[in-house]
Scaffold this motif. Structure first.
Motif, PDB file in Angstrom:
ATOM      1  N   LYS A 156       0.801  -1.214   0.000  1.00  0.00           N
ATOM      2  CA  LYS A 156       0.000   0.000   0.000  1.00  0.00           C
ATOM      3  C   LYS A 156       0.838   1.272   0.000  1.00  0.00           C
ATOM      4  O   LYS A 156       0.350   2.333  -0.392  1.00  0.00           O
ATOM      5  CB  LYS A 156      -0.934   0.011   1.215  1.00  0.00           C
ATOM      6  N   ALA A 157       2.068   1.174   0.470  1.00  0.00           N
ATOM      7  CA  ALA A 157       2.903   2.369   0.582  1.00  0.00           C
ATOM      8  C   ALA A 157       4.364   2.009   0.369  1.00  0.00           C
ATOM      9  O   ALA A 157       4.751   0.841   0.467  1.00  0.00           O
ATOM     10  CB  ALA A 157       2.715   3.022   1.956  1.00  0.00           C
ATOM     11  N   CYS A 158       5.157   3.016   0.103  1.00  0.00           N
ATOM     12  CA  CYS A 158       6.599   2.808  -0.078  1.00  0.00           C
ATOM     13  C   CYS A 158       7.192   2.253   1.212  1.00  0.00           C
ATOM     14  O   CYS A 158       7.026   2.854   2.276  1.00  0.00           O
ATOM     15  CB  CYS A 158       7.271   4.132  -0.452  1.00  0.00           C
ATOM     16  N   PRO A 159       7.885   1.127   1.166  1.00  0.00           N
ATOM     17  CA  PRO A 159       8.441   0.539   2.388  1.00  0.00           C
ATOM     18  C   PRO A 159       9.616   1.327   2.952  1.00  0.00           C
ATOM     19  O   PRO A 159      10.059   1.033   4.061  1.00  0.00           O
ATOM     20  CB  PRO A 159       8.882  -0.852   1.929  1.00  0.00           C
ATOM     21  N   TRP A 160      10.099   2.328   2.224  1.00  0.00           N
ATOM     22  CA  TRP A 160      11.238   3.093   2.706  1.00  0.00           C
ATOM     23  C   TRP A 160      10.821   4.411   3.355  1.00  0.00           C
ATOM     24  O   TRP A 160      11.327   4.771   4.404  1.00  0.00           O
ATOM     25  CB  TRP A 160      12.213   3.358   1.562  1.00  0.00           C
ATOM     26  N   CYS A 161       9.876   5.131   2.747  1.00  0.00           N
ATOM     27  CA  CYS A 161       9.501   6.435   3.297  1.00  0.00           C
ATOM     28  C   CYS A 161       8.045   6.513   3.741  1.00  0.00           C
ATOM     29  O   CYS A 161       7.638   7.486   4.387  1.00  0.00           O
ATOM     30  CB  CYS A 161       9.786   7.547   2.280  1.00  0.00           C
ATOM     31  N   GLY A 162       7.242   5.511   3.416  1.00  0.00           N
ATOM     32  CA  GLY A 162       5.860   5.490   3.856  1.00  0.00           C
ATOM     33  C   GLY A 162       4.885   6.216   2.955  1.00  0.00           C
ATOM     34  O   GLY A 162       3.688   6.270   3.253  1.00  0.00           O
ATOM     35  N   GLU A 163       5.332   6.764   1.835  1.00  0.00           N
ATOM     36  CA  GLU A 163       4.452   7.470   0.909  1.00  0.00           C
ATOM     37  C   GLU A 163       3.478   6.475   0.262  1.00  0.00           C
ATOM     38  O   GLU A 163       3.891   5.449  -0.289  1.00  0.00           O
ATOM     39  CB  GLU A 163       5.270   8.164  -0.181  1.00  0.00           C
ATOM     40  N   PRO A 164       2.164   6.747   0.327  1.00  0.00           N
ATOM     41  CA  PRO A 164       1.199   5.823  -0.286  1.00  0.00           C
ATOM     42  C   PRO A 164       1.430   5.692  -1.789  1.00  0.00           C
ATOM     43  O   PRO A 164       1.744   6.664  -2.471  1.00  0.00           O
ATOM     44  CB  PRO A 164      -0.157   6.494   0.006  1.00  0.00           C
ATOM     45  N   PHE A 165       1.294   4.472  -2.282  1.00  0.00           N
ATOM     46  CA  PHE A 165       1.420   4.249  -3.714  1.00  0.00           C
ATOM     47  C   PHE A 165       0.186   4.783  -4.434  1.00  0.00           C
ATOM     48  O   PHE A 165      -0.934   4.759  -3.909  1.00  0.00           O
ATOM     49  CB  PHE A 165       1.588   2.760  -4.024  1.00  0.00           C
ATOM     50  N   LYS A 166       0.390   5.235  -5.658  1.00  0.00           N
ATOM     51  CA  LYS A 166      -0.672   5.741  -6.516  1.00  0.00           C
ATOM     52  C   LYS A 166      -0.632   4.971  -7.830  1.00  0.00           C
ATOM     53  O   LYS A 166       0.348   4.279  -8.122  1.00  0.00           O
ATOM     54  CB  LYS A 166      -0.475   7.234  -6.760  1.00  0.00           C
ATOM     55  N   PRO A 167      -1.665   5.077  -8.657  1.00  0.00           N
ATOM     56  CA  PRO A 167      -1.639   4.376  -9.946  1.00  0.00           C
ATOM     57  C   PRO A 167      -0.399   4.678 -10.774  1.00  0.00           C
ATOM     58  O   PRO A 167       0.123   3.804 -11.464  1.00  0.00           O
ATOM     59  CB  PRO A 167      -2.913   4.868 -10.630  1.00  0.00           C
ATOM     60  N   GLU A 168       0.106   5.909 -10.698  1.00  0.00           N
ATOM     61  CA  GLU A 168       1.285   6.277 -11.478  1.00  0.00           C
ATOM     62  C   GLU A 168       2.589   5.793 -10.841  1.00  0.00           C
ATOM     63  O   GLU A 168       3.683   6.047 -11.377  1.00  0.00           O
ATOM     64  CB  GLU A 168       1.345   7.793 -11.676  1.00  0.00           C
ATOM     65  N   SER A 169       2.517   5.100  -9.706  1.00  0.00           N
ATOM     66  CA  SER A 169       3.720   4.564  -9.067  1.00  0.00           C
ATOM     67  C   SER A 169       4.222   3.301  -9.759  1.00  0.00           C
ATOM     68  O   SER A 169       5.353   2.867  -9.530  1.00  0.00           O
ATOM     69  CB  SER A 169       3.446   4.247  -7.592  1.00  0.00           C
ATOM     70  N   PHE A 170       3.401   2.698 -10.614  1.00  0.00           N
ATOM     71  CA  PHE A 170       3.731   1.425 -11.247  1.00  0.00           C
ATOM     72  C   PHE A 170       4.124   1.640 -12.709  1.00  0.00           C
ATOM     73  O   PHE A 170       3.459   2.365 -13.442  1.00  0.00           O
ATOM     74  CB  PHE A 170       2.539   0.472 -11.152  1.00  0.00           C
ATOM     75  N   HIS A 171       5.189   0.981 -13.115  1.00  0.00           N
ATOM     76  CA  HIS A 171       5.699   1.150 -14.470  1.00  0.00           C
ATOM     77  C   HIS A 171       6.163  -0.193 -15.021  1.00  0.00           C
ATOM     78  O   HIS A 171       6.711  -1.022 -14.295  1.00  0.00           O
ATOM     79  CB  HIS A 171       6.881   2.129 -14.488  1.00  0.00           C
ATOM     80  N   PHE A 172       5.954  -0.380 -16.340  1.00  0.00           N
ATOM     81  CA  PHE A 172       6.480  -1.560 -17.004  1.00  0.00           C
ATOM     82  C   PHE A 172       7.821  -1.229 -17.635  1.00  0.00           C
ATOM     83  O   PHE A 172       8.020  -0.143 -18.169  1.00  0.00           O
ATOM     84  CB  PHE A 172       5.523  -2.042 -18.096  1.00  0.00           C
ATOM     85  N   THR A 173       8.745  -2.186 -17.542  1.00  0.00           N
ATOM     86  CA  THR A 173      10.042  -2.022 -18.200  1.00  0.00           C
ATOM     87  C   THR A 173      10.235  -3.175 -19.185  1.00  0.00           C
ATOM     88  O   THR A 173       9.784  -4.292 -18.905  1.00  0.00           O
ATOM     89  CB  THR A 173      11.195  -2.030 -17.179  1.00  0.00           C
ATOM     90  N   PRO A 174      10.858  -2.947 -20.348  1.00  0.00           N
ATOM     91  CA  PRO A 174      11.410  -1.660 -20.782  1.00  0.00           C
ATOM     92  C   PRO A 174      10.350  -0.659 -21.225  1.00  0.00           C
ATOM     93  O   PRO A 174      10.595   0.534 -21.253  1.00  0.00           O
ATOM     94  CB  PRO A 174      12.311  -2.065 -21.948  1.00  0.00           C
ATOM     95  N   ASN A 175       9.131  -1.145 -21.554  1.00  0.00           N
ATOM     96  CA  ASN A 175       8.040  -0.248 -21.915  1.00  0.00           C
ATOM     97  C   ASN A 175       6.726  -1.012 -21.815  1.00  0.00           C
ATOM     98  O   ASN A 175       6.703  -2.231 -21.625  1.00  0.00           O
ATOM     99  CB  ASN A 175       8.240   0.331 -23.331  1.00  0.00           C
ATOM    100  N   ARG A 176       5.616  -0.300 -21.975  1.00  0.00           N
ATOM    101  CA  ARG A 176       4.302  -0.916 -21.823  1.00  0.00           C
ATOM    102  C   ARG A 176       3.945  -1.854 -22.979  1.00  0.00           C
ATOM    103  O   ARG A 176       3.213  -2.826 -22.792  1.00  0.00           O
ATOM    104  CB  ARG A 176       3.238   0.188 -21.704  1.00  0.00           C
ATOM    105  N   THR A 177       4.471  -1.583 -24.170  1.00  0.00           N
ATOM    106  CA  THR A 177       4.114  -2.414 -25.319  1.00  0.00           C
ATOM    107  C   THR A 177       4.837  -3.757 -25.320  1.00  0.00           C
ATOM    108  O   THR A 177       4.338  -4.728 -25.872  1.00  0.00           O
ATOM    109  CB  THR A 177       4.426  -1.673 -26.637  1.00  0.00           C
ATOM    110  N   ALA A 178       6.020  -3.808 -24.720  1.00  0.00           N
ATOM    111  CA  ALA A 178       6.772  -5.067 -24.621  1.00  0.00           C
ATOM    112  C   ALA A 178       7.264  -5.240 -23.199  1.00  0.00           C
ATOM    113  O   ALA A 178       8.469  -5.243 -22.940  1.00  0.00           O
ATOM    114  CB  ALA A 178       7.932  -5.068 -25.611  1.00  0.00           C
ATOM    115  N   PRO A 179       6.363  -5.396 -22.239  1.00  0.00           N
ATOM    116  CA  PRO A 179       6.757  -5.422 -20.821  1.00  0.00           C
ATOM    117  C   PRO A 179       7.491  -6.696 -20.432  1.00  0.00           C
ATOM    118  O   PRO A 179       7.116  -7.792 -20.829  1.00  0.00           O
ATOM    119  CB  PRO A 179       5.409  -5.326 -20.099  1.00  0.00           C
TER     120      PRO A 179
END
Length: 355
Positions: free
Chosen positions: A238-261
Motif C-alpha cells: 500500500k505504501a513505499c516501504p522506505w519512506c511510507g508514501e502511499p502508492f498511486k496508480p502512477e507509481s507502477f511502471h512496465f520495463t522496458p516499456n508498456r508495449t513489450a513489458p
C-alpha cells in the motif's frame, strides 16, 4: 556485547533458585528447561567468538546493523514526522540481540550441526525485527563471500498462508529489507553497492504481453487499476516501504516499456525518497522476473510452494543455476543454451534461511 552471556547466566541462576520445593515432575521439567538455557547461552558465546575471529562474519554483522539502524530511523521518522537524522539512534533489546547471536554459527558455517536446529520466535513486532536482522546478516554474508554474480540467489524464504501474507507484506518491517540493504550498500561503497539484491513481495501475477486480455496478467491488472484506482492494486503493497508514501496508480511502471513489458517496477512518488524518478524500489512482484532475477528475500504463500515441483524454472530458487545473462538474468537446466556459464562448474548457493 560480551556482558550478554554473563547477564543471561545470572538470570538463569535466579530461575534455578525458584525451583526449590517443586514437585518431582515439575522439577524434572524445570531441569530440562535449564539445560536448554545452558545450550542457548553456549550458542550465544559461540556467536560472539565467531565475530571476534572471522573478519567476513564481522563485516556482515556490521553491515546488517547499519542497514537495520537506517531502516529503523527511516520508519520512526515517518511515524514521528521528523527527519531521520533527528530520530534517536535505535538499540537492540537483549532478547533480539541474543536471538541473532545464537544463530550466527548455524547461518555462517554450512557444516555446523546447528543448521538442524529450529529456534522459535513469537512473530510480534519486536521479534520480527530480530528475525529480519538475522535475515539481513545472511544476505550480506552471501554477498561478501560470493564473487560477482556467485553471491546472488535467494538467501531467505518465508512461507505463509494467504490470510497471514497480506498483512505481512503490508508491514513496513518486512518490506524494508530490500531497500535497507540497497541503501546501506550504496552508503558504504561510495554509491556502488555490493549488496543490491532485490526482494520479492510475493510471486504474484504473470506478465503475458501477447495476451493482455488475460485477467491474471500484470498488464491487465495495472490497466484496470490505473483506470479505476479504487479497484484492487496489482501488488500487495500500500505504501513505499522506505519512506511510507502511499502508492498511486502512477507509481507502477512496465520495463522496458508498456508495449513489450518484461517487468513491473515500483517508484515512489515522494520526491525526497531514495527510490523515485530513475531509481525504482528493489522489489519484484511478478512471477517471471522472480524466477529469472532471483531476489535475495522471497515471501510467498504455502500453496505457491506446493506447486513448485510442477514448475521447471523453480529449481533456480534452490541454487540449481549455472548460467547468467546480464540483461536477462539466471538460467538452470530447465532452460539449456541460455546465458553464459559461471565457469569451473560453479552454481549458486541454496537458500540460507527458511521459515
Amino acid at each position: 556485547m560480551d556482558s550478554l552471556p554473563e547477564l543471561y547466566a545470572e538470570w538463569r541462576r535466579g530461575q534455578e533458585g525458584m525451583m526449590t520445593g517443586l514437585a518431582p515432575r515439575r522439577l524434572k521439567t524445570g531441569q530440562a528447561l535449564l539445560e536448554n538455557v545452558d545450550t542457548a547461552g553456549s550458542r550465544i558465546r559461540d556467536g560472539i567468538d565467531l565475530l571476534k575471529r572471522d573478519t567476513v562474519a564481522r563485516e556482515a554483522f556490521g553491515l546488517m546493523n547499519t542497514a537495520m539502524a537506517m531502516a529503523n530511523r527511516r520508519r520512526e521518522a515517518v511515524i514521528q514526522k521528523k527527519l531521520p537524522g533527528d530520530v534517536d539512534p535505535p538499540t537492540w533489546r537483549p532478547f533480539q540481540l541474543a536471538f541473532v547471536l545464537l544463530n550466527l554459527v548455524g547461518v555462517t558455517d554450512r557444516n555446523s550441526g546447528e543448521r538442524e536446529i529450529v529456534d522459535l520466535l513469537f512473530f510480534r513486532p519486536a521479534a520480527a525485527r530480530a528475525y529480519l536482522g538475522l535475515a539481513a546478516y545472511a544476505i550480506v554474508l552471501r554477498r561478501l563471500r560470493g564473487s560477482g554474480v556467485l553471491g546472488a540467489g535467494i538467501s531467505v524464504i518465508m512461507r505463509y498462508t494467504l490470510r497471514l501474507l497480506t498483512p505481512l507484506v503490508s508491514s513496513a518491517r518486512s518490506n524494508s529489507c530490500g531497500p535497507m540493504m540497497t541503501m546501506a550498500g550504496r552508503r558504504l561503497a561510495n554509491g556502488r553497492s555490493r549488496l543490491d539484491s532485490g526482494w520479492a513481495a510475493q510471486p504474484h501475477r504473470t506478465i503475458q504481453p501477447r495476451n493482455s486480455s488475460d485477467k491474471d496478467a500484470a498488464t491487465t491488472w495495472l490497466k484496470r487499476y490505473q483506470s479505476r484506482p479504487k479497484t484492487k492494486s496489482p501488488v500487495p503493497l500500500k505504501a513505499c516501504p522506505w519512506c511510507g508514501e502511499p502508492f498511486k496508480p502512477e507509481s507502477f511502471h512496465f520495463t522496458p516499456n508498456r508495449t513489450a513489458p518484461q517487468n513491473l517496477v515500483l517508484k515512489c512518488e515522494n520526491a525526497e525518497c531514495d527510490f523515485t524518478r530513475d531509481r525504482h524500489l528493489p522489489v519484484l512482484v511478478v512471477d517471471e522476473p522472480i524466477y529469472r532475477r532471483l531476489p535475495a528475500f522471497l515471501i510467498a504463500t504455502v500453496d505457491k510452494f506446493a506447486s513448485l515441483p510442477w514448475i521447471g524454472k523453480s529449481g533456480a530458487f534452490f541454487g540449481h543455476v549455472d548460467r547468467y545473462d546480464p540483461d536477462k538474468g539466471f538460467f538452470g537446466a530447465y532452460e539449456p543454451g541460455e546465458g553464459r556459464p559461471f565457469g569451473n562448474g560453479h552454481r549458486l548457493d541454496p537458500p540460507d534461511l527458511v521459515n
